[in-house]
Design a protein around this motif. Structure first.
Motif, mmCIF file in Angstrom:
data_model
loop_
_atom_site.group_PDB
_atom_site.id
_atom_site.type_symbol
_atom_site.label_atom_id
_atom_site.label_comp_id
_atom_site.label_asym_id
_atom_site.label_seq_id
_atom_site.Cartn_x
_atom_site.Cartn_y
_atom_site.Cartn_z
ATOM 1 N N GLN A 57 25.236 -7.647 -27.126
ATOM 2 C CA GLN A 57 24.513 -8.466 -26.165
ATOM 3 C C GLN A 57 24.694 -7.909 -24.755
ATOM 4 O O GLN A 57 25.690 -7.242 -24.450
ATOM 5 C CB GLN A 57 24.988 -9.912 -26.232
ATOM 6 N N VAL A 58 23.707 -8.183 -23.901
ATOM 7 C CA VAL A 58 23.698 -7.608 -22.549
ATOM 8 C C VAL A 58 24.992 -7.893 -21.806
ATOM 9 O O VAL A 58 25.588 -7.007 -21.186
ATOM 10 C CB VAL A 58 22.490 -8.133 -21.744
ATOM 11 N N LYS A 59 25.481 -9.121 -21.886
ATOM 12 C CA LYS A 59 26.676 -9.503 -21.124
ATOM 13 C C LYS A 59 27.912 -8.713 -21.560
ATOM 14 O O LYS A 59 28.849 -8.521 -20.774
ATOM 15 C CB LYS A 59 26.942 -11.003 -21.260
ATOM 16 N N ASP A 60 27.909 -8.228 -22.789
ATOM 17 C CA ASP A 60 29.079 -7.523 -23.306
ATOM 18 C C ASP A 60 29.081 -6.029 -22.974
ATOM 19 O O ASP A 60 30.113 -5.371 -23.086
ATOM 20 C CB ASP A 60 29.164 -7.703 -24.825
ATOM 21 N N ASP A 108 18.368 -5.044 -17.285
ATOM 22 C CA ASP A 108 19.357 -6.121 -17.300
ATOM 23 C C ASP A 108 20.765 -5.570 -17.537
ATOM 24 O O ASP A 108 21.739 -6.039 -16.938
ATOM 25 C CB ASP A 108 19.027 -7.135 -18.396
ATOM 26 N N LYS A 142 27.221 -2.406 -13.781
ATOM 27 C CA LYS A 142 26.403 -2.342 -12.571
ATOM 28 C C LYS A 142 26.154 -0.898 -12.157
ATOM 29 O O LYS A 142 27.075 -0.108 -12.010
ATOM 30 C CB LYS A 142 27.098 -3.091 -11.427
ATOM 31 N N TYR A 199 27.315 -4.913 -20.038
ATOM 32 C CA TYR A 199 26.839 -4.837 -18.658
ATOM 33 C C TYR A 199 27.682 -3.880 -17.818
ATOM 34 O O TYR A 199 28.907 -3.902 -17.872
ATOM 35 C CB TYR A 199 26.868 -6.232 -18.021
#
Length: 427
Positions: free
Chosen positions: A274-277, A240, A281, A279
């Motif tokens: 957290q993953v969103k922080d 993720d 690609k 991330y």
């Protein structure tokens, strides 16, 4: 794990690697609650190939150092850094080139070559799912008080990506390595997990190896350390973080079937960052629509697993890099068990993997599950089946060809990586 208890995955992004490692251990309960004074601790990094720290192919020496220093807080009697390098690779050379040997010497811990060990225990894999009914494991690993799994995250040609679960493949010797490829590598990997069973997993995701890793990586800075007692949940969340679609990776279906951990995100708790922080690609060229990706060829891949699809991508792009793609477009390439075979001369049909064996009399069959990483393009290039199990094939065909072809391939990969990371849609 209790029914209502979630698998915890810790993520840390601190100013230094040491601070990130310490935070992950603390989020998971603290190193002194995991390890007691006087115990023996095995650290299992990834040192599978003789590649330097700048490539992100092996666990970073600084991440290894940070984990060693954290473990020392618990005052164990022995800390042992153990590895069994990839088939054909020398473990001690990999330790040296990766920078891990220098760290071990500086920190006063032991280096251990699993391949050189003679004291092996033939462990029964109860409930085995692959051809690995029994597995020869060094006694030292079985009798150690703790095994800390310490992989680096990277793209991987024969597994799409490599992280916590795959890293434990490096606890067996070459004979078992080879056996694992003969039927079903993914499930065999899960069976080895049942035999070895590390008690905690710490992932080096400071710099990950994107692109056509492990042989032609493109390092990407992600800047985090991750950890969990559950290797499946950890690998899932690691995917993720870098944007890998886990629905396209057979790895997780096999892990779920083997019962090694949770694949349900609702039963995973992410603590720390957290993953969103965090991330970022990652370029994973091993995934995509294989049937339409090379329209000049007759590609048949119904039912193909993600491992063979990844190898298909690697080998087709290699043909392009070497400038021999167009001239061989009269070939039919069959990957997966649910395909029909066209009426063509045998030398125009290439059958990739054990699941195509039933068609072996109709084309050039490359065995393996999955086959060797370069077998497909070399079979196209040479006009003969290239399989590492054929006597002399590795020394006389595979290694010389890979060495000669590498400069063109490296330049091709670097250009593709540049295009990917400069595309705003991938940021």
């Amino acid at each position: 794990m209790a029914k209502d208890k979630k698998a915890v995955v810790a993520i840390a992004k601190e100013p230094t690697v040491q601070e990130s490692v310490t935070k992950v251990f603390d989020l998971l309960g603290g190193v002194t609650n995991m390890i007691k004074r006087g115990e023996t601790v095995i650290l299992k990094p990834n040192a599978g190939h003789a590649e330097g720290p700048d490539t992100a192919v092996c666990t970073s020496p600084e991440t290894l150092r940070a984990v060693i220093r954290e473990v020392k807080k618990a005052q164990p009697s022995r800390i042992i850094v153990a590895e069994s390098a990839a088939i054909g690779c020398d473990t001690m050379e990999c330790f040296e080139v990766s920078g891990q040997a220098d760290v071990a010497r500086e920190e006063g811990v032991e280096l251990y070559d699993i391949k050189a060990e003679k004291d092996l225990v033939n462990v029964a894999v109860r409930g085995y799912k692959s051809n690995i009914k029994r597995c020869k494991i060094p006694r030292l690993l079985l009798e150690a008080d703790h095994i800390i799994n310490l992989p680096i995250m990277k793209a991987h040609a024969s597994m799409v990506f490599s992280c916590a679960l795959k890293n434990i493949k490096g606890t067996v010797q070459d004979q078992v390595h080879s056996q694992m490829h003969q039927q079903n590598l993914t499930m065999a990997m899960m069976d080895v997990w049942w035999a070895v069973r590390p008690d905690i997993n710490i992932v080096d995701a400071i710099n990950v190896a994107s692109g056509y890793s492990p042989h032609t990586p493109t390092p990407l800075e992600v800047g985090i350390i991750m950890g969990s007692y559950d290797p499946v949940a950890l690998d899932l969340i690691a995917c993720d973080v870098v944007g890998i679609d886990t629905n396209q990776v057979d790895y997780f279906r096999a892990a779920d079937e083997a019962g090694l951990g949770t694949t349900n995100r609702d039963k995973i708790e992410v603590v720390g960052e957290q993953v969103k922080d965090v991330y970022r690609k990652m370029w994973i060229p091993y995934l995509g629509n294989m049937a339409d990706r090379w329209p000049e060829y007759d590609i048949r891949c119904e039912g193909a697993c993600s491992s063979c699809q990844a190898l298909l991508a690697l080998n087709m792009e290699t043909l392009k890099a070497l400038g021999i793609y167009e001239e061989n477009s009269d070939k039919t390439i069959v990957v997966g068990p649910r395909n029909t075979i066209p009426d063509k001369p045998k030398d125009k049909i290439i059958l990739h993997g054990n699941c195509t064996k039933r068609f072996a009399d109709k084309g050039m069959w490359i065995p393996g599950c999955p086959p060797g990483e370069t077998g497909l393009y070399l079979t196209v290039k040479t006009g003969q089946v290239v399989d590492g199990e054929i006597p002399g094939c590795i020394e006389n065909i595979i290694r010389p060809s890979m060495e000669a072809d590498h400069p063109k391939w490296r330049a091709y990969v670097e250009q593709k990586a540049k295009e990917f990371y400069e595309n705003p849609e991938n940021q």
